[in-house]
Enzyme design. Structure first.
Site, PDB file in Angstrom:
ATOM      1  N   SER A   9       0.870  -1.175   0.000  1.00 35.18           N
ATOM      2  CA  SER A   9       0.000   0.000   0.000  1.00 35.18           C
ATOM      3  C   SER A   9       0.908   1.226   0.000  1.00 35.18           C
ATOM      4  O   SER A   9       1.966   1.200  -0.607  1.00 35.18           O
ATOM      5  CB  SER A   9      -0.903  -0.052   1.239  1.00 35.18           C
ATOM      6  OG  SER A   9      -1.755   1.063   1.294  1.00 35.18           O
ATOM      7  N   THR A  56      14.483   6.057  -3.287  1.00 39.05           N
ATOM      8  CA  THR A  56      14.740   5.184  -4.436  1.00 39.05           C
ATOM      9  C   THR A  56      15.012   6.057  -5.654  1.00 39.05           C
ATOM     10  O   THR A  56      14.806   7.276  -5.632  1.00 39.05           O
ATOM     11  CB  THR A  56      13.543   4.270  -4.741  1.00 39.05           C
ATOM     12  OG1 THR A  56      12.445   5.078  -5.182  1.00 39.05           O
ATOM     13  CG2 THR A  56      13.147   3.448  -3.521  1.00 39.05           C
TER      14      THR A  56
END
Length: 116
Positions: A9, A56
């Site tokens: 999620s 990231t």
């Protein structure tokens, strides 16, 4: 049959910003799906990992000042840092390896959902 299903999620389930309502709704719905499937598919365990901001390479493609945004958010987070891919990987391993965790949403967000 035993095993584990783990969904991903995100912080948008708890902190929608008005421009991602559909994503927020989908993320929130995963909790309900996991709760229901944990009962329906038992003894297969069903859980959700809900990451916050994670450093990231995706952020490098958004055309924003990542360093400034991360520094500002990290200062406000109770954990005082942005997540790493390893933080999220550890969360997945935890729920997959622990045979007594099911029907749970594990927030791995440094306390982001607590911010006002």
């Amino acid at each position: 049959m035993t095993g584990s299903i783990t969904y991903t999620s995100g912080i948008n389930a708890y902190r929608p910003n008005g421009s991602n309502t559909i994503v927020a709704a989908a993320n929130g719905a995963l909790a309900s799906l996991a709760y229901g499937l944990a009962i329906e598919l038992a003894p297969v365990r069903v859980n959700v990992i809900s990451p916050g901001w994670v450093d990231t390479s995706l952020w490098d493609q958004l055309g924003m000042d990542k360093e400034a945004a991360f520094a500002e958010l990290a200062e406000r987070l109770p954990a005082r840092r942005i997540g790493t891919p390893d933080d999220i990987a550890q969360a997945f391993l935890s729920v997959m390896r622990n045979g007594f965790i099911t029907g749970t949403v594990l927030d791995v967000d440094g306390g982001h959902r607590l911010l006002t």
